[in-house]
Design an enzyme around this catalytic site. Structure first.
Site, PDB file in Angstrom:
ATOM      1  N   CYS A  40      -1.197   8.458   2.996  1.00  0.00           N
ATOM      2  CA  CYS A  40      -1.120   8.227   2.157  1.00  0.00           C
ATOM      3  C   CYS A  40      -2.692   8.817   1.061  1.00  0.00           C
ATOM      4  O   CYS A  40      -2.365   8.131   0.232  1.00  0.00           O
ATOM      5  CB  CYS A  40      -0.628   7.139   2.314  1.00  0.00           C
ATOM      6  SG  CYS A  40      -2.435   5.977   3.179  1.00  0.00           S
ATOM      7  N   GLU A  88       0.796  -1.239   0.434  1.00  0.00           N
ATOM      8  CA  GLU A  88      -0.267  -0.022  -0.399  1.00  0.00           C
ATOM      9  C   GLU A  88       0.890   0.831  -0.429  1.00  0.00           C
ATOM     10  O   GLU A  88       1.653   1.340   1.025  1.00  0.00           O
ATOM     11  CB  GLU A  88      -1.398   0.108   1.197  1.00  0.00           C
ATOM     12  CG  GLU A  88      -2.054   0.454   1.328  1.00  0.00           C
ATOM     13  CD  GLU A  88      -1.347   2.343   2.042  1.00  0.00           C
ATOM     14  OE1 GLU A  88      -1.238   3.434   1.386  1.00  0.00           O
ATOM     15  OE2 GLU A  88      -2.034   2.264   3.004  1.00  0.00           O
TER      16      GLU A  88
END
Length: 690
Positions: free
Chosen positions: A297, A258
């Site tokens: 993120c 990720e």
């Protein structure tokens, strides 16, 4: 200056490390606060302990029991959250930032405990049914099962969410009976260290369930095998480097990444400055720029707006950003803290310089940036920075360079297709927000956007009432994205647990498949007796306990009476002429009459262990039931789940799923479904009463 503590790794059940090594500084004033340890870690010992001790300890518990441990652990951590908030402050986080990390992480434990108790069995075999008949005579069938892999999960995390990052990976791997070796990013590893210490002190975790690596992973990845798994959160460059590890490739070790991505927010062309959606869009962008100082993120890096509205959007964002007070979060009124470290500050500064080339700086350090608080001049504070790119279709940098801080680039489009093309220029992102008030426009745009984004938030005035926002991954929904975002998936409810399990196809007789899966498979052996299954307490019920009921012939009076009670006068039940012209050629009984009549056949009416029917799954009306047909039902205990529930008297309860097959006088299946009941236990749990 007092003694500076040295962080320790938790390896093979003991804390490891005493000599100081890498200095770690407060993000607020660069004060030295911790050291990592200098001693090397014996990763062979760590893996051996996880495999031989951790796996065995976890396998002594069922999915349900591990879910109960997660809930107890979440409660334990929640009681001690203020200790974690105090340490989180050193990372530069505001109280709100820390809430996402601390209580967001603990909330993820609660969520997986709840999902596990609802959706996973009281065993270590998860049946992915239904079984499929593989032969004409019913003696051979196949199905899929998911079982613990027997390996180790290595979780490598980023610096921005030291607690949530640990717990959102730990929860599903723990449910899957996979011991975890966690490696936090060094810069904020002191906060992960604190929560792991709490988890160990709780004495709730089985031996070997969790180990902690402070510092380098050394040769850990080189020692993994095909039954292990690696998950990574961090930069796309680091993900690519780790993914290319020769041993991981040779051993086919599952690797889930990720990675940071250039997420975007699109203001659809139907939204005007006078619309609520316009204000919501401005607020969302500003919040994502400044929350966690932009160190997420999922943060919005690209703001894609109609060319005609770019100046209005820019001005509104400038106004909001100018009101953001930056500084030490302990100072009243501060809404944005510092970056995690001075190294991070230098990196963001360099990337802003790259982004600024050929673009305009609409808001930045030159707009009166002055952090508040003591000694903040030495801290890693960075001004919210908004850039404007008027040629985004030809400017590659704005789609390739990410400044991992409070930095976003405003860019323009001429029509919706150009906007969607710009969104895809991120080469794969975690999330996009699409602000619109037009459902038809959403229906057109979202499938296109979804091809290159892991999650899509449709922002409108209706959703805004409850929306958790662009940047909030939820335990129930998938987190991850294609391409540059890593191509992996995390969270997503029980999907994440399944990632850490091994799927296998199983073939055999229905009886054998039922024995393996712990779930009755149609066609398999049943257990009939004079005692009605509904008269058995939860402990006494066995999968396969079954009742074949007496028969009932359906009459015209049944159909008329059911129509009167239900108000359902559909022509197929009441108009003989119209029904004759259908594929059935005659009037037929209501499907729900058949369902109700079957209940009348198999229900045991007296008070007893079956407390309530609270669900019905997989209902199918397979064949019509005509006037004069005779039906009967077979009720079979299909599945049991002990959810450790007790009533006020301390008597336990469990959930039983029953397979119901309704057949006619020719033994043809006419209706099929599962019912769910709450069933009382025979024994009283004295500990629960007290």
């Amino acid at each position: 200056m007092g003694h500076i503590p040295t962080l320790q790794s938790l390896i093979a059940g003991r804390w490891h490390g005493a000599a100081s090594h890498t200095p770690l500084h407060s993000a607020l004033d660069s004060t030295l606060i911790y050291h990592t340890h200098a001693e090397k870690i014996d990763f062979d010992e760590a893996l051996t302990f996880a495999r031989k001790t951790g796996v065995k300890a976890l396998m002594r518990q069922t999915f349900q029991e591990r879910a109960a441990v997660l809930k107890a652990l979440a409660l334990y951590l929640m009681e001690r959250k203020e200790e974690l908030y105090a340490i989180s402050h050193l990372t530069g986080a505001t109280r709100q930032d820390s809430w996402v990390d601390v209580e967001g992480g603990i909330g993820t434990l609660f969520a997986y405990a709840s999902m596990g108790s609802r959706e996973l069995p009281s065993s270590n075999v998860l049946h992915e049914g239904p079984a499929i008949a593989l032969g004409k005579r019913g003696g051979f069938a196949g199905t899929h099962i998911l079982v613990p892999r027997g390996g180790v999960a290595v979780h490598i995390n980023a610096f921005n969410f030291p607690i949530w990052g640990l717990l959102e990976k730990f929860a599903p791997s723990f449910l899957a009976a996979m011991p975890c070796i966690a490696k936090p990013a060094t810069a904020t590893s002191y906060l992960t260290h604190a929560v792991v210490k709490m988890m160990v002190d709780s004495n709730l975790l089985p031996d070997g369930a969790l180990q902690l690596v402070i510092g380098s992973t050394g040769d850990l990845l080189d020692r993994l095998g095909g039954f292990d798994a690696v998950t990574f959160t961090g930069s796309a460059d680091t993900a690519a480097m780790l993914r290319a590890n020769g041993n991981l490739i040779r051993a086919s070790v599952p690797f889930t990444a990720e990675a940071d991505s250039l997420n975007c927010a699109v203001l659809a062309p139907d939204v005007l400055p006078s619309d609520p959606e316009f204000d919501l869009f401005i607020k969302e962008v500003a919040r994502e720029m400044t929350g966690k100082a932009g160190q997420k993120c999922t943060a919005i890096r690209r703001v894609i707006v109609p060319e005609a509205l770019v100046d209005t959007v820019g001005e509104r964002l400038r106004e909001r950003l100018a009101k953001i007070t930056v500084g030490d979060p302990k100072v009243e009124g501060v809404r944005m803290g510092a970056l995690a470290s001075m190294d991070q500050h230098r990196d963001v500064s360099a990337r802003v310089e790259l982004l600024a080339q050929g673009n305009e700086v609409l808001f930045g350090a030159g707009d009166g940036f002055k952090p508040v608080g003591e000694n903040v001049a030495s801290g890693a504070f960075f001004s919210p920075t908004l850039l404007l790119c008027r040629n985004a279709m030809v400017n590659d940098a704005v789609h390739d360079v990410e400044a991992f801080g409070p930095v976003s680039t405003l860019m323009t489009y001429t029509d919706i297709d150009e906007a969607l093309e710009l969104a895809a220029r991120g080469k794969g992102s975690l999330v996009t927000t699409f602000a619109t008030k037009d459902p038809a426009l959403a229906a057109y745009a979202v499938p296109i956007v979804a091809a290159s984004h892991g999650r899509v938030l449709i922002l409108d005035r209706e959703a805004a009432v409850d929306s958790t926002g662009h940047g909030s991954p939820l335990p129930q929904l998938k987190h991850g994205g294609p391409g540059r975002a890593g191509g992996g998936e995390e969270l997503g409810g029980i999907r994440a647990v399944k990632h850490f399990l091994q799927r296998a196809a199983v073939q055999g007789s229905p009886t054998m498949l039922g024995a393996v899966t712990g779930e009755y498979v149609r066609g398999g052996a049943v257990k009939e007796s004079d005692l009605h299954p509904f008269r058995r307490h939860f402990e006494d019920l066995e999968v396969g306990h079954s009742l074949l009921t007496h028969r009932r012939t359906v009459s015209e009076a049944d159909i008329v009476n059911f129509g009167g009670v239900s108000g359902d006068y559909f022509y197929m039940h009441f108009d003989a002429i119209a029904a004759k012209d259908t594929q059935f050629g005659q009037r037929i009984a209501h499907g729900y009459f058949v369902l109700s009549a079957a209940a009348g056949l198999f229900v045991s009416p007296a008070p007893g262990p079956v407390l309530a029917n609270y669900g019905l799954d997989n209902l199918r009306f397979v064949a019509p039931v005509a006037i004069g047909d005779t039906i009967r039902a077979r009720l079979t205990c299909k599945r049991k789940v002990d959810r450790n529930r007790t009533d006020e008297q301390g008597r336990g309860q469990g959930v039983v799923a029953w397979d119901v097959q309704v057949t006619n006088q020719r033994d043809e299946l006419v209706a099929s479904y599962d019912i769910l009941t709450l069933v009382q236990k025979r024994a009283v749990d004295e500990s629960a009463r007290h």
